[in-house]
Design an enzyme around this catalytic site. Structure first.
Site, mmCIF file in Angstrom:
data_model
loop_
_atom_site.group_PDB
_atom_site.id
_atom_site.type_symbol
_atom_site.label_atom_id
_atom_site.label_comp_id
_atom_site.label_asym_id
_atom_site.label_seq_id
_atom_site.Cartn_x
_atom_site.Cartn_y
_atom_site.Cartn_z
ATOM 1 C CD GLN A 1 -2.813 0.307 2.145
ATOM 2 O OE1 GLN A 1 -3.404 1.223 1.554
ATOM 3 N NE2 GLN A 1 -2.778 0.173 3.445
ATOM 4 C CB ILE A 2 3.514 2.616 2.209
ATOM 5 C CG1 ILE A 2 2.666 2.686 3.481
ATOM 6 C CG2 ILE A 2 4.497 3.796 2.151
ATOM 7 C CD1 ILE A 2 3.462 2.623 4.778
ATOM 8 C CG ASP B 1 6.729 -6.890 -2.267
ATOM 9 O OD1 ASP B 1 6.496 -7.935 -1.626
ATOM 10 O OD2 ASP B 1 6.215 -5.794 -1.988
ATOM 11 N N GLY C 1 8.049 -5.424 5.174
ATOM 12 C CA GLY C 1 8.194 -6.046 6.479
ATOM 13 C C GLY C 1 7.094 -7.054 6.696
ATOM 14 N NE ARG D 1 5.965 -6.483 22.720
ATOM 15 C CZ ARG D 1 6.724 -5.424 22.482
ATOM 16 N NH1 ARG D 1 6.352 -4.518 21.612
ATOM 17 N NH2 ARG D 1 7.873 -5.254 23.109
ATOM 18 C CD GLN E 1 14.919 -6.366 3.052
ATOM 19 O OE1 GLN E 1 14.590 -5.281 3.506
ATOM 20 N NE2 GLN E 1 14.070 -7.143 2.381
ATOM 21 C CG ASN F 1 5.509 0.286 12.410
ATOM 22 O OD1 ASN F 1 6.279 1.081 12.916
ATOM 23 N ND2 ASN F 1 4.367 0.641 11.852
ATOM 24 C CG ASP G 1 4.511 9.453 14.349
ATOM 25 O OD1 ASP G 1 3.426 8.868 14.428
ATOM 26 O OD2 ASP G 1 5.570 8.884 14.020
ATOM 27 C CG HIS H 1 6.299 5.081 14.041
ATOM 28 N ND1 HIS H 1 5.464 6.141 13.784
ATOM 29 C CD2 HIS H 1 5.744 4.014 13.426
ATOM 30 C CE1 HIS H 1 4.456 5.716 13.037
ATOM 31 N NE2 HIS H 1 4.596 4.435 12.810
ATOM 32 C CB SER I 1 -2.012 6.350 7.549
ATOM 33 O OG SER I 1 -1.091 5.759 8.441
#
Ligand code: NAI
Length: 331
Positions: free
Chosen positions: A15-16, A42, A89, A98, A112, A131, A159, A187, A242
């Site tokens: 998306q970004i 990708d 990512g 997590r 990378q 992230n 931000d 972030h 976003s």
């Protein structure tokens, strides 16, 4: 005419990526007189979609775009790049711990890092967007020891821009008249958006945001929470993250880094801490910076009150824990 610059975008089929590559090809990131060659990376499941993006870049006939490399080969993607924007990512999926997400991203950023170190152009500037952005950038730094730490950064400009946007809406002023907000730290929702040094250009000169807003309750609570939670609010509204604002902010970050910040203006960048403001050295932490001649410098000497100190320490603490978690994934 200028030589083209090679810009890598990883995760370019996402998306970004889809919002970002046309901005780069239009000169929004590096300037309207700077030709570019886009390198898009990708993973194999996204190879067909990536090729579709390449087809659209050809179809858009961007005058500044001098070439497109679309590949699933990390070495080919990294070869000769002057700027690397790391958007690829592993996303957190439902039910994942997590540590599992961290572990996937640590292994991506470790490999990378090696490819960039071996194949990127000398003095390549790296921006990590994916992230956990600060910690991915830290892993990249650790596993690319020959890339100077001043060349590795993560994105907190979104931000920062969100904070400018909130102040401009609140005061009903032009966003371009607001400056010098600061994002401190991670972030993540522990970040500290700080308006104590922010000003607004008015017809009677520059005024502190605190003097104009006159509502400390909002500045100390509502404003901070809105900026911290904005990403989640966009996901709730759009059912997608976003991408437009992230892509635009990534362009702002690189543009200011390469071309410089305006006199008297600072911006927020996640950079390797040298211990400034009592932030533990060795974390990638968002600081106020100015940029000149392709280099950032942390703004020094800003007074920090007790309220800010606590919030700056809390987000540093979270980053130290993330760092420990990342290292535990390497064992
Ligand atoms: P997305 O899921 O649409 O795109 C990610 C892309 O990365 C996918 O095409 C995927 O195939 C690719 N990818 C996965 N592993 C890869 C690898 N090893 N190498 C290359 N590509 C790989 O996600 P979206 O919305 O584009 O977001 C990307 C990242 O940016 C996410 O981690 C998101 O959390 C983060 N983000 C960060 C922001 C910031 O301000 N720092 C703001 C918004 C998002």
């Amino acid at each position: 005419a200028k030589e083209p610059m090679r810009v890598l975008v990883t995760g370019a089929a996402g998306q970004i990526g889809y919002a970002l590559v046309p901005m780069i090809a239009r000169g929004i990131m590096l300037g309207a007189d700077q030709p570019v060659i886009l390198h898009m990376l990708d993973i194999p499941p996204a190879a067909e979609a990536l090729n579709g993006v390449k087809m659209e870049l050809v179809d858009a006939a961007f005058p500044l775009l001098k070439g497109v490399v679309a590949t699933t080969d990390v070495v080919e993607a990294c070869t000769g790049v002057n700027v690397a924007v790391m958007v690829g990512g592993f996303p957190r999926k439902e039910g994942m711990e997590r540590k599992d997400v961290m572990s996937k991203n640590v292994s991506i950023y470790k490999s990378q890092a090696s490819a960039l170190e071996a194949h990127a152009a000398p003095n390549c500037k790296v921006l990590v967007v994916a992230n956990p952005a600060n910690t991915n950038a830290l892993i990249l730094k650790e596993f690319a020891p020959s890339i100077p730490e001043k060349n590795i950064s993560c994105l907190t400009r979104l931000d920062h821009n969100r904070a400018l946007g909130q102040i401009s809406e609140r005061l009903d002023v032009q966003v371009s008249d607001v400056k010098n907000v600061i994002i401190w730290g991670n972030h993540s929702s522990s970040q500290y958006p700080d308006v104590n040094h922010a000003t607004v250009k008015t017809s009677s000169g520059e005024k502190p945001v605190r003097e104009l807003v006159k509502d400390d309750e909002w500045l100390n609570a509502g404003f901070i929470a809105t900026v911290q939670q904005r990403g989640a609010a966009i996901i709730k509204a759009r059912k997608l993250s976003s991408a437009l604002s992230a892509a635009s902010s990534a362009c702002d970050h690189i543009r200011d880094w390469v071309l410089g910040t305006p006199e008297g203006t600072f911006v927020s960048m996640g950079v390797y801490s040298d211990g400034s403001y009592g932030v533990p050295a060795g974390l990638i932490y968002s600081f106020p910076v100015t940029c000149c001649g392709g280099e950032w410098t942390i703004v020094q000497g800003l007074p920090i009150d007790e309220f800010s100190r606590k919030k700056m320490d809390a987000t540093a603490q979270e980053l130290s824990e993330e760092k420990a978690l990342a290292y535990s994934c390497l064992e």
